[in-house]
Design a protein around this motif. Sequence first.
Motif, PDB file in Angstrom:
ATOM      1  N   LEU A 150     -36.902  33.017  18.917  1.00 21.85           N
ATOM      2  CA  LEU A 150     -36.646  33.694  17.638  1.00 21.85           C
ATOM      3  C   LEU A 150     -35.722  32.894  16.727  1.00 21.85           C
ATOM      4  N   LEU A 151     -34.692  32.289  17.305  1.00 21.35           N
ATOM      5  CA  LEU A 151     -33.617  31.686  16.521  1.00 21.35           C
ATOM      6  C   LEU A 151     -33.592  30.167  16.542  1.00 21.35           C
ATOM      7  N   GLY A 152     -34.466  29.544  17.309  1.00 20.59           N
ATOM      8  CA  GLY A 152     -34.498  28.094  17.383  1.00 20.59           C
ATOM      9  C   GLY A 152     -33.855  27.564  18.652  1.00 20.59           C
ATOM     10  N   SER A 153     -34.192  26.324  18.984  1.00 19.23           N
ATOM     11  CA  SER A 153     -33.759  25.743  20.250  1.00 19.23           C
ATOM     12  C   SER A 153     -32.259  25.514  20.329  1.00 19.23           C
ATOM     13  N   SER A 154     -31.564  25.531  19.185  1.00 18.14           N
ATOM     14  CA  SER A 154     -30.115  25.296  19.195  1.00 18.14           C
ATOM     15  C   SER A 154     -29.312  26.564  19.496  1.00 18.14           C
ATOM     16  N   PHE A 155     -29.992  27.715  19.595  1.00 13.88           N
ATOM     17  CA  PHE A 155     -29.274  28.962  19.854  1.00 13.88           C
ATOM     18  C   PHE A 155     -28.538  28.899  21.183  1.00 13.88           C
ATOM     19  N   ALA A 156     -27.306  29.394  21.185  1.00 13.66           N
ATOM     20  CA  ALA A 156     -26.528  29.502  22.423  1.00 13.66           C
ATOM     21  C   ALA A 156     -25.786  30.825  22.435  1.00 13.66           C
ATOM     22  N   PRO A 157     -25.742  31.520  23.571  1.00 12.25           N
ATOM     23  CA  PRO A 157     -24.933  32.741  23.668  1.00 12.25           C
ATOM     24  C   PRO A 157     -23.452  32.400  23.523  1.00 12.25           C
ATOM     25  N   VAL A 158     -22.628  33.422  23.403  1.00 17.86           N
ATOM     26  CA  VAL A 158     -21.181  33.208  23.368  1.00 17.86           C
ATOM     27  C   VAL A 158     -20.663  32.938  24.774  1.00 17.86           C
ATOM     28  N   ALA A 159     -21.211  33.650  25.756  1.00 13.81           N
ATOM     29  CA  ALA A 159     -20.799  33.473  27.153  1.00 13.81           C
ATOM     30  C   ALA A 159     -21.863  34.078  28.061  1.00 13.81           C
ATOM     31  N   ILE A 160     -21.867  33.629  29.305  1.00 14.25           N
ATOM     32  CA  ILE A 160     -22.775  34.139  30.328  1.00 14.25           C
ATOM     33  C   ILE A 160     -21.957  34.511  31.563  1.00 14.25           C
ATOM     34  N   GLN A 186     -19.935  41.592  38.212  1.00 19.97           N
ATOM     35  CA  GLN A 186     -20.511  42.849  38.691  1.00 19.97           C
ATOM     36  C   GLN A 186     -21.984  42.930  38.330  1.00 19.97           C
ATOM     37  N   HIS A 187     -22.313  42.557  37.094  1.00 20.66           N
ATOM     38  CA  HIS A 187     -23.689  42.495  36.619  1.00 20.66           C
ATOM     39  C   HIS A 187     -23.855  41.191  35.854  1.00 20.66           C
ATOM     40  N   SER A 188     -25.034  40.619  35.897  1.00 19.52           N
ATOM     41  CA  SER A 188     -25.304  39.465  35.051  1.00 19.52           C
ATOM     42  C   SER A 188     -25.354  39.937  33.597  1.00 19.52           C
ATOM     43  N   THR A 189     -24.634  39.231  32.723  1.00 16.10           N
ATOM     44  CA  THR A 189     -24.457  39.675  31.341  1.00 16.10           C
ATOM     45  C   THR A 189     -24.540  38.490  30.383  1.00 16.10           C
ATOM     46  N   ILE A 190     -25.189  38.713  29.259  1.00 12.99           N
ATOM     47  CA  ILE A 190     -25.242  37.720  28.185  1.00 12.99           C
ATOM     48  C   ILE A 190     -24.451  38.272  27.005  1.00 12.99           C
ATOM     49  N   ALA A 191     -23.433  37.528  26.562  1.00 11.23           N
ATOM     50  CA  ALA A 191     -22.637  37.918  25.395  1.00 11.23           C
ATOM     51  C   ALA A 191     -23.197  37.205  24.173  1.00 11.23           C
ATOM     52  N   LEU A 192     -23.496  37.991  23.126  1.00 10.34           N
ATOM     53  CA  LEU A 192     -24.123  37.455  21.920  1.00 10.34           C
ATOM     54  C   LEU A 192     -23.292  37.799  20.692  1.00 10.34           C
ATOM     55  N   ASP A 193     -23.304  36.915  19.721  1.00 11.56           N
ATOM     56  CA  ASP A 193     -22.585  37.146  18.475  1.00 11.56           C
ATOM     57  C   ASP A 193     -23.269  38.276  17.708  1.00 11.56           C
ATOM     58  N   ALA A 194     -22.522  39.329  17.406  1.00 14.00           N
ATOM     59  CA  ALA A 194     -23.100  40.521  16.768  1.00 14.00           C
ATOM     60  C   ALA A 194     -23.599  40.220  15.360  1.00 14.00           C
ATOM     61  N   GLN A 195     -22.880  39.396  14.629  1.00 18.00           N
ATOM     62  CA  GLN A 195     -23.305  39.081  13.264  1.00 18.00           C
ATOM     63  C   GLN A 195     -24.624  38.313  13.270  1.00 18.00           C
ATOM     64  N   GLN A 196     -24.740  37.349  14.158  1.00 17.69           N
ATOM     65  CA  GLN A 196     -25.979  36.585  14.265  1.00 17.69           C
ATOM     66  C   GLN A 196     -27.146  37.471  14.668  1.00 17.69           C
ATOM     67  N   ALA A 197     -26.876  38.491  15.468  1.00 18.02           N
ATOM     68  CA  ALA A 197     -27.939  39.372  15.956  1.00 18.02           C
ATOM     69  C   ALA A 197     -28.570  40.204  14.858  1.00 18.02           C
ATOM     70  N   HIS A 198     -27.921  40.300  13.691  1.00 16.50           N
ATOM     71  CA  HIS A 198     -28.447  41.128  12.605  1.00 16.50           C
ATOM     72  C   HIS A 198     -29.008  40.303  11.444  1.00 16.50           C
ATOM     73  N   VAL A 199     -29.112  38.997  11.607  1.00 14.98           N
ATOM     74  CA  VAL A 199     -29.723  38.142  10.589  1.00 14.98           C
ATOM     75  C   VAL A 199     -31.240  38.332  10.639  1.00 14.98           C
ATOM     76  N   ARG A 200     -31.848  38.540   9.474  1.00 13.79           N
ATOM     77  CA  ARG A 200     -33.300  38.739   9.438  1.00 13.79           C
ATOM     78  C   ARG A 200     -34.014  37.468   9.885  1.00 13.79           C
ATOM     79  N   LEU A 201     -35.029  37.644  10.722  1.00 12.27           N
ATOM     80  CA  LEU A 201     -35.738  36.515  11.313  1.00 12.27           C
ATOM     81  C   LEU A 201     -36.928  36.092  10.449  1.00 12.27           C
ATOM     82  N   PRO A 202     -37.194  34.789  10.383  1.00  5.88           N
ATOM     83  CA  PRO A 202     -38.309  34.308   9.554  1.00  5.88           C
ATOM     84  C   PRO A 202     -39.675  34.795  10.027  1.00  5.88           C
ATOM     85  N   GLY A 203     -39.808  35.064  11.314  1.00  4.39           N
ATOM     86  CA  GLY A 203     -41.097  35.519  11.832  1.00  4.39           C
ATOM     87  C   GLY A 203     -41.267  37.027  11.865  1.00  4.39           C
TER      88      GLY A 203
END
Length: 336
Positions: A150-160, A186-203
Motif C-alpha cells: 500500500l505504502l511502498g517498499s520504503s515503509f517501516a513500522p515504528v517498532a516490532i 506477550q503477543h507479537s505486535t506491530i507499532a505503526l505511526d498513527a498519522q501515516q495510517a490515515h494518509v489517503r492511498l493512491p490505489g
Amino acid sequence: MRYSTLTSWAQLLWETLQDDGIDPRPVFAQSGLNPAQLGDGHARYPTDQMHQLWDLAEQLQSDDLLGLKAGMRWHSTTFNALGFAWLASDTLHDALERLVRYARLISNGVHVDIVQRQNLYLLSFDAELTPQRSANLAAVTATVTMCRALLGSSFAPVAIDLKHTYQDPQNAISDFFGCPVQSHAQHSTIALDAQQAHVRLPGANAQLAQLNEKLALENLNRLMLDNLPARVAELIVKYLPTGEVSASLIAQELALSGRTLQRRLHAEGTSFNDLLDRVRQHLASDYLQQSQLSLNEVSYLLGYADQGNFNRAFKRWFKETPLQYRHQALANVKAR
C-alpha cells in the motif's frame, strides 16, 4: 473447537521450501496434508496439521529465517477477497481494520486486534493454539509486506515486538523490518505511526473495496456457521458488555432453538457455559494488560454483575487475583 487455516497460507511455505532446494511433497505428506488443495482458494487445512507442517519444515532449514522468507512471499491472492479489499482500502487504517474483522478467514483460531496508544496504532496477534516460531514470524512479516504493497517498499513500522526469539546473525530480520525489534513479548505486535495510517492511498477504490469486503463477509459467515462453537464465541464477545448474554439470546441470534443449540454444541464436545467461561478467561487476560482499564471496567466488559464474582472466577482461572496478574504483566512489559 475445530481450527482451520487457508491452504493459500501453506502455499507460501511450499514455495519457500522449493526455493531452498527442498522437495515440499514429503513434508506435506508427513503432515497429512494434500498438496492438491493448494490451488483451491477456499480450501482449508486443519490448524494442528499446519503446526506439524511448520515444525517439520523448521527441522529441514539450516537457518532461523523460514518464517521471514515465507511471509515475504505474501501476495494479494494469498488471502483471496480480503487481499483485494486490502489493496483497494482508502487508508492504511482502513486496511488494518479489515484485517482485524476478517483475520479468522485466514485462520479461525487467530485473533488480531488494533488499539491506539497516543500517536501509535498497535496491531497485535494472538492465537488459540500456540503458533510455531516460524509461523508467528511469517504472520508479522506478511503483514508488513502487505503494508508495503500500500505504502511502498520504503515503509517501516515504528517498532516490532515478537513473541519468540530468533537466531539472526546477519540481522536479516531487523534489516527487513527497518525498525527496532524486541523478543519475548506477550503477543507479537506491530507499532505503526498513527498519522501515516490515515494518509489517503493512491490505489484507493471504495467500490472495489466494498465488493471484495462483501465477498469476505459471506465467506466468514459460511465459515462461522460451519464452526458453531466459534460463532457462539463471537456472539458471546459481542453481548458480554450488555450483561445479558445467555444461551437463549445466542440461540435466537443464530435462528436456533435453545435445545438445538445445546445439542449441536454437545456434539462438538463443548457447551454454552464452557464457551462463556473460556471467552471470559481469554478476554480477562487481554483487558488486564491494558492499563487504562480499571478493574471495575474489566469486570463490566466481561459481563459480571459485580467485581466479587469476577475476582472469584479469575482466581479459578489463573490462581491469583486480577491485581496481581496486572502488576506482573505490566512489569514484564517494562522489563523489555
